[in-house]
Design a protein around this motif. Structure first.
Motif, PDB file in Angstrom:
ATOM      1  N   ILE B  95       0.833  -1.211   0.000  1.00  0.00           N
ATOM      2  CA  ILE B  95       0.000   0.000   0.000  1.00  0.00           C
ATOM      3  C   ILE B  95       0.870   1.264   0.000  1.00  0.00           C
ATOM      4  O   ILE B  95       0.522   2.271  -0.613  1.00  0.00           O
ATOM      5  CB  ILE B  95      -0.991  -0.019   1.191  1.00  0.00           C
ATOM      6  N   ASN B  96       2.045   1.177   0.649  1.00  0.00           N
ATOM      7  CA  ASN B  96       2.932   2.345   0.674  1.00  0.00           C
ATOM      8  C   ASN B  96       3.377   2.740  -0.728  1.00  0.00           C
ATOM      9  O   ASN B  96       3.518   3.915  -1.044  1.00  0.00           O
ATOM     10  CB  ASN B  96       4.183   2.049   1.501  1.00  0.00           C
ATOM     11  N   PHE B  97       3.616   1.713  -1.558  1.00  0.00           N
ATOM     12  CA  PHE B  97       4.120   1.984  -2.906  1.00  0.00           C
ATOM     13  C   PHE B  97       2.994   2.526  -3.794  1.00  0.00           C
ATOM     14  O   PHE B  97       3.206   3.423  -4.608  1.00  0.00           O
ATOM     15  CB  PHE B  97       4.710   0.723  -3.534  1.00  0.00           C
ATOM     16  N   ILE B  98       1.793   1.935  -3.605  1.00  0.00           N
ATOM     17  CA  ILE B  98       0.644   2.423  -4.387  1.00  0.00           C
ATOM     18  C   ILE B  98       0.403   3.889  -4.049  1.00  0.00           C
ATOM     19  O   ILE B  98       0.293   4.749  -4.923  1.00  0.00           O
ATOM     20  CB  ILE B  98      -0.615   1.575  -4.080  1.00  0.00           C
ATOM     21  N   LEU B  99       0.369   4.171  -2.737  1.00  0.00           N
ATOM     22  CA  LEU B  99       0.177   5.565  -2.309  1.00  0.00           C
ATOM     23  C   LEU B  99       1.333   6.439  -2.784  1.00  0.00           C
ATOM     24  O   LEU B  99       1.132   7.587  -3.192  1.00  0.00           O
ATOM     25  CB  LEU B  99       0.056   5.640  -0.783  1.00  0.00           C
ATOM     26  N   GLY B 100       2.551   5.876  -2.776  1.00  0.00           N
ATOM     27  CA  GLY B 100       3.724   6.627  -3.219  1.00  0.00           C
ATOM     28  C   GLY B 100       3.583   7.044  -4.676  1.00  0.00           C
ATOM     29  O   GLY B 100       3.802   8.199  -5.036  1.00  0.00           O
ATOM     30  N   SER B 101       3.176   6.084  -5.510  1.00  0.00           N
ATOM     31  CA  SER B 101       2.968   6.387  -6.930  1.00  0.00           C
ATOM     32  C   SER B 101       1.907   7.460  -7.102  1.00  0.00           C
ATOM     33  O   SER B 101       2.078   8.413  -7.867  1.00  0.00           O
ATOM     34  CB  SER B 101       2.535   5.125  -7.679  1.00  0.00           C
ATOM     35  N   LEU B 102       0.782   7.289  -6.387  1.00  0.00           N
ATOM     36  CA  LEU B 102      -0.309   8.262  -6.502  1.00  0.00           C
ATOM     37  C   LEU B 102       0.146   9.641  -6.048  1.00  0.00           C
ATOM     38  O   LEU B 102      -0.165  10.654  -6.676  1.00  0.00           O
ATOM     39  CB  LEU B 102      -1.508   7.807  -5.668  1.00  0.00           C
ATOM     40  N   MET B 103       0.938   9.645  -4.962  1.00  0.00           N
ATOM     41  CA  MET B 103       1.340  10.922  -4.371  1.00  0.00           C
ATOM     42  C   MET B 103       2.278  11.697  -5.304  1.00  0.00           C
ATOM     43  O   MET B 103       2.066  12.883  -5.543  1.00  0.00           O
ATOM     44  CB  MET B 103       2.044  10.633  -3.038  1.00  0.00           C
ATOM     45  N   VAL B 251      16.016   9.231  -7.758  1.00  0.00           N
ATOM     46  CA  VAL B 251      16.054  10.344  -6.800  1.00  0.00           C
ATOM     47  C   VAL B 251      15.151  10.157  -5.581  1.00  0.00           C
ATOM     48  O   VAL B 251      15.187  10.957  -4.657  1.00  0.00           O
ATOM     49  CB  VAL B 251      15.651  11.685  -7.475  1.00  0.00           C
ATOM     50  N   ILE B 252      14.324   9.089  -5.604  1.00  0.00           N
ATOM     51  CA  ILE B 252      13.256   9.076  -4.607  1.00  0.00           C
ATOM     52  C   ILE B 252      13.663   8.385  -3.307  1.00  0.00           C
ATOM     53  O   ILE B 252      12.997   8.505  -2.276  1.00  0.00           O
ATOM     54  CB  ILE B 252      11.984   8.461  -5.214  1.00  0.00           C
ATOM     55  N   GLY B 253      14.795   7.675  -3.336  1.00  0.00           N
ATOM     56  CA  GLY B 253      15.316   7.126  -2.087  1.00  0.00           C
ATOM     57  C   GLY B 253      15.018   5.655  -1.868  1.00  0.00           C
ATOM     58  O   GLY B 253      15.768   4.955  -1.219  1.00  0.00           O
ATOM     59  N   ASN B 254      13.899   5.177  -2.388  1.00  0.00           N
ATOM     60  CA  ASN B 254      13.545   3.764  -2.343  1.00  0.00           C
ATOM     61  C   ASN B 254      13.500   3.164  -0.949  1.00  0.00           C
ATOM     62  O   ASN B 254      14.007   2.079  -0.701  1.00  0.00           O
ATOM     63  CB  ASN B 254      14.484   2.963  -3.245  1.00  0.00           C
ATOM     64  N   SER B 255      12.908   3.901  -0.018  1.00  0.00           N
ATOM     65  CA  SER B 255      12.608   3.310   1.283  1.00  0.00           C
ATOM     66  C   SER B 255      11.112   3.091   1.358  1.00  0.00           C
ATOM     67  O   SER B 255      10.359   3.921   0.865  1.00  0.00           O
ATOM     68  CB  SER B 255      13.029   4.253   2.409  1.00  0.00           C
ATOM     69  N   PRO B 256      10.694   1.986   1.976  1.00  0.00           N
ATOM     70  CA  PRO B 256       9.267   1.681   1.970  1.00  0.00           C
ATOM     71  C   PRO B 256       8.476   2.501   2.980  1.00  0.00           C
ATOM     72  O   PRO B 256       7.754   1.952   3.810  1.00  0.00           O
ATOM     73  CB  PRO B 256       9.231   0.188   2.308  1.00  0.00           C
ATOM     74  N   ASN B 257       8.592   3.832   2.900  1.00  0.00           N
ATOM     75  CA  ASN B 257       7.853   4.685   3.837  1.00  0.00           C
ATOM     76  C   ASN B 257       6.519   5.113   3.257  1.00  0.00           C
ATOM     77  O   ASN B 257       6.327   5.123   2.045  1.00  0.00           O
ATOM     78  CB  ASN B 257       8.665   5.950   4.139  1.00  0.00           C
ATOM     79  N   LEU B 258       5.617   5.507   4.150  1.00  0.00           N
ATOM     80  CA  LEU B 258       4.362   6.106   3.686  1.00  0.00           C
ATOM     81  C   LEU B 258       4.673   7.505   3.127  1.00  0.00           C
ATOM     82  O   LEU B 258       5.463   8.252   3.712  1.00  0.00           O
ATOM     83  CB  LEU B 258       3.374   6.228   4.851  1.00  0.00           C
ATOM     84  N   PRO B 259       4.078   7.852   2.002  1.00  0.00           N
ATOM     85  CA  PRO B 259       4.499   9.072   1.296  1.00  0.00           C
ATOM     86  C   PRO B 259       3.822  10.331   1.812  1.00  0.00           C
ATOM     87  O   PRO B 259       3.267  11.097   1.036  1.00  0.00           O
ATOM     88  CB  PRO B 259       4.069   8.778  -0.143  1.00  0.00           C
ATOM     89  N   LYS B 264      11.054  12.892   3.161  1.00  0.00           N
ATOM     90  CA  LYS B 264      11.436  11.513   3.457  1.00  0.00           C
ATOM     91  C   LYS B 264      11.590  10.717   2.178  1.00  0.00           C
ATOM     92  O   LYS B 264      10.850  10.931   1.219  1.00  0.00           O
ATOM     93  CB  LYS B 264      10.355  10.865   4.328  1.00  0.00           C
ATOM     94  N   PRO B 265      12.559   9.802   2.141  1.00  0.00           N
ATOM     95  CA  PRO B 265      12.643   8.906   0.984  1.00  0.00           C
ATOM     96  C   PRO B 265      11.447   7.957   0.972  1.00  0.00           C
ATOM     97  O   PRO B 265      11.023   7.478   2.036  1.00  0.00           O
ATOM     98  CB  PRO B 265      13.951   8.149   1.213  1.00  0.00           C
ATOM     99  N   ILE B 266      10.906   7.712  -0.191  1.00  0.00           N
ATOM    100  CA  ILE B 266       9.778   6.780  -0.304  1.00  0.00           C
ATOM    101  C   ILE B 266      10.034   5.846  -1.486  1.00  0.00           C
ATOM    102  O   ILE B 266      11.097   5.893  -2.109  1.00  0.00           O
ATOM    103  CB  ILE B 266       8.443   7.526  -0.529  1.00  0.00           C
ATOM    104  N   SER B 267       9.052   5.010  -1.791  1.00  0.00           N
ATOM    105  CA  SER B 267       9.129   4.148  -2.972  1.00  0.00           C
ATOM    106  C   SER B 267       7.840   4.267  -3.752  1.00  0.00           C
ATOM    107  O   SER B 267       6.797   4.618  -3.211  1.00  0.00           O
ATOM    108  CB  SER B 267       9.302   2.686  -2.561  1.00  0.00           C
ATOM    109  N   THR B 268       7.946   3.984  -5.049  1.00  0.00           N
ATOM    110  CA  THR B 268       6.732   3.912  -5.871  1.00  0.00           C
ATOM    111  C   THR B 268       6.634   2.502  -6.441  1.00  0.00           C
ATOM    112  O   THR B 268       7.577   1.715  -6.350  1.00  0.00           O
ATOM    113  CB  THR B 268       6.802   4.901  -7.045  1.00  0.00           C
TER     114      THR B 268
END
Lengths: 273, 318
Positions: B95-103, B251-259, B264-268
């Motif tokens: 869900i973090n990645f889905i939200l990351g992509s959307l964000m 550039v996005i950092g690729n950490s599985p954080n909520l976006p 903060k680094p996140i993932s998509t």
């Protein structure tokens, strides 16, 4: 400055057209109006008046400058970068053909209707409320203006149940009457019509012609038409343009029955144009 | 009759026009058939390819759920730990990645849409000459830059800049958003320019004649009239942002954080797929879950296309 003024005065004397008797109030007076498109001299030294509550028709063959001249009367030529308009256009004692005067403000006193109906892609209501909204009319005022304007053009009964439908659903003739209503809604003193019926069928055309006769009670009207019969039917004054010159300007009756210039006779009898 | 038979290209047996019309030359029929077969074949190859792709991705994507390797609950959670040995693991929460992509998509559209539409209006209405000579080529160059170059620029300029000014590590949602905004800008501008230019001049004149200023004409008439087209441009841009992988991943950092934090680094979805696809063994749940993410990407793209369809439909109705 003074020498120029004298020069202008002299050319005014030279350029005499048989003008109608001034039995009516002048609403707008054009003096020495010239229009240049780049190097093309499209309108030459026009001197012409529009009289209050009358219909003046501009006739002449295509490319004779009649539409170009009409577009001077509300500064629409300002929107064409290569066009240059010189001369005076007097309205209410002020020459409105001065670049320091705001063209937008002038256009709010002079309505214009174009050759092809150009309703906006909005509802019927929004089309007519477009101008009043610009001037800051309230919702209630808009509503009243919409009804009033539609009544005046005889469209109210046809559209009152679908005011919020798209204006593009209307027929061509209805669209043109809508465009007239849209111009009326800004309460102008003059309405300019640029071949308003050339894209319409005969029935719609006759409706618009009746409407013009009706409207002249409230407005001063100038109409460009390539249809001489139309000019004869609806106008009080007729101006005949040819190659950028105003050849003859007179009472419509007079001009059609006793034209004074050979070019007018030739045009009216269909020898050219 | 004689004249006809004497014509040089006529066969002798074709004696009358009536006969000729009743049995058109075989050659003509053959040419027609060949053309028909060629176009038909092309069309069918296209359709078959598309549907096999859709079928392949869909079947791969739903396989882990059917086999029971991953539960939907596991997939739609926030816990990502595909190699975790903890009890209850491994965890495939995406869900973090889905939200990351959307964000990233939404935020970059929020930046690019007003900028792009504004630039398009300037190019078409305010200064067409400057627009044609300077902005148009600039936009074309922006389209031509490969995404890896965008990513590289982001990595060398934007990430350090964010690191120095905010004190975070620099790889972040914000960096992704900035890179993507630049990337989707040309799409929005060119689509908007096309739409605004297609508005007939007579409408502008109508508005001026009613005493509207240029800006009033733009804001009250042109923008409203071209809204479906403008929205189509924005959605096309969003579709591009949603699907972009390389530049974002850089550039996005690729950490599985909520976006939900800009710094903060996140993932998509795309960055997780590209980073992990080479390191997983086919047939394992870890590999399969990547296909499920691909399926979600595909569904989102279809959704964007549907939106565009609806928009253009609405545009036609006026």
């Amino acid at each position: 400055m003074t020498s120029q003024a004298v020069f202008q005065f002299q050319t005014a004397q030279e350029n005499i057209h048989p003008l109608p008797q001034m039995e009516q109030v002048t609403q707008l007076e054009a003096k020495q109006v010239n229009v240049f498109y780049g190097s093309k001299h499209a309108v030459k030294d026009i001197h012409l008046s529009l009289y209050k509550n009358s219909v003046t028709a501009f006739i002449g063959p295509s490319g004779c400058g009649k539409s170009t001249f009409l577009r001077c009367l509300n500064r629409m030529n300002d929107t064409i970068p290569s066009a240059k308009v010189t001369g005076e256009i007097m309205i209410d004692g002020i020459n409105m053909n001065q670049s320091e005067l705001n063209a937008t403000q002038i256009r709010r006193h002079i309505g214009m209707v174009f050759q092809k109906p150009n309703p906006f892609m909005k509802s019927i209501f929004e089309n007519i409320a477009f101008a009043p909204r610009l001037y800051g009319a309230s919702k209630a005022e808009c509503k009243q203006l919409v009804e009033e304007s539609l009544q005046k053009v005889g469209l109210w009964d046809e559209v009152k149940d679908r005011l919020h439908h798209s204006a593009l659903e209307l027929s061509g003739g209805q669209q043109q009457r809508l465009c007239i209503a849209r111009a009326i809604a800004m309460k102008p003193s003059i309405i300019l019509l640029d071949e308003p019926t050339s894209a319409l069928d005969p029935i719609s055309t006759s409706k618009i012609e009746q409407l013009i006769l009706e409207l002249k009670k409230d407005f001063t009207i100038a109409i460009v038409t390539h249809n001489m019969q139309q000019a004869a039917r609806i106008s009080d004054y007729t101006a005949f343009f040819y190659m950028g010159d105003l050849i003859e300007f007179n009472h419509t009756n007079q001009l059609f029955h006793q034209p004074s210039q050979q070019a007018t006779i030739d045009y009216l009898t269909g020898r050219f144009g | 009759m004689e004249q006809v038979t004497n014509l040089p290209n006529k066969k002798l047996e074709e004696t009358s026009l009536a006969e000729e019309l009743r049995s058109p030359a075989k050659k003509l029929i053959r040419i027609e058939q060949r053309g028909r077969i060629y176009t038909l074949l092309s069309a069918w190859i296209l359709i078959i390819t598309l549907f096999s792709l859709l079928f392949f991705i869909t079947s791969k994507g739903i396989m882990p759920f059917i086999h029971g390797e991953i539960t939907l609950q596991n997939f739609f959670s926030t816990h990502w730990g595909p190699t975790s040995a903890e009890p209850g693991g491994p965890f495939f929460g995406s869900i973090n990645f889905i939200l990351g992509s959307l964000m990233v998509t939404l935020l970059s559209a929020l930046i690019s849409a007003p900028l792009g539409i504004g630039a398009a209006i300037f190019m078409t209405e305010i200064s067409p000459k400057f627009g044609r000579k300077i902005l148009q080529p600039a936009i074309e160059i922006l389209v031509g830059i490969p995404s890896v170059v965008y990513g590289f620029i982001g990595l060398t300029l934007i990430v350090p800049f964010i690191r120095n000014t905010t004190g975070s590590i620099g790889f972040s949602l914000l960096a992704g958003v900035i890179v993507l905004s630049v990337m989707i800008l040309p799409t929005i501008v060119s689509m908007s320019v096309d739409t605004i230019q297609s508005i007939p001049q007579s409408l502008r004149e109508g508005s001026y004649a009613l005493g509207a200023t240029r800006w009033q004409t733009i804001s009250r008439l042109l923008v409203r009239t071209s809204l479906p087209g403008l929205m189509t441009g924005v959605i096309l841009g969003m579709a591009r942002a949603f699907g972009e992988a390389l530049a974002v991943q850089m550039v996005i950092g690729n950490s599985p954080n909520l976006p939900f934090q800009l710094m903060k680094p996140i993932s998509t979805l795309t960055s997780v797929i590209t980073l992990n696809m080479g390191n997983t063994v086919q047939g394992t749940p870890y590999n399969s879950v990547l296909w499920s993410m691909a399926l979600i990407l595909l569904l989102m793209t279809l959704f964007f296309i549907l939106l565009i369809r609806l928009m253009t439909q609405r545009g036609k109705q006026g």
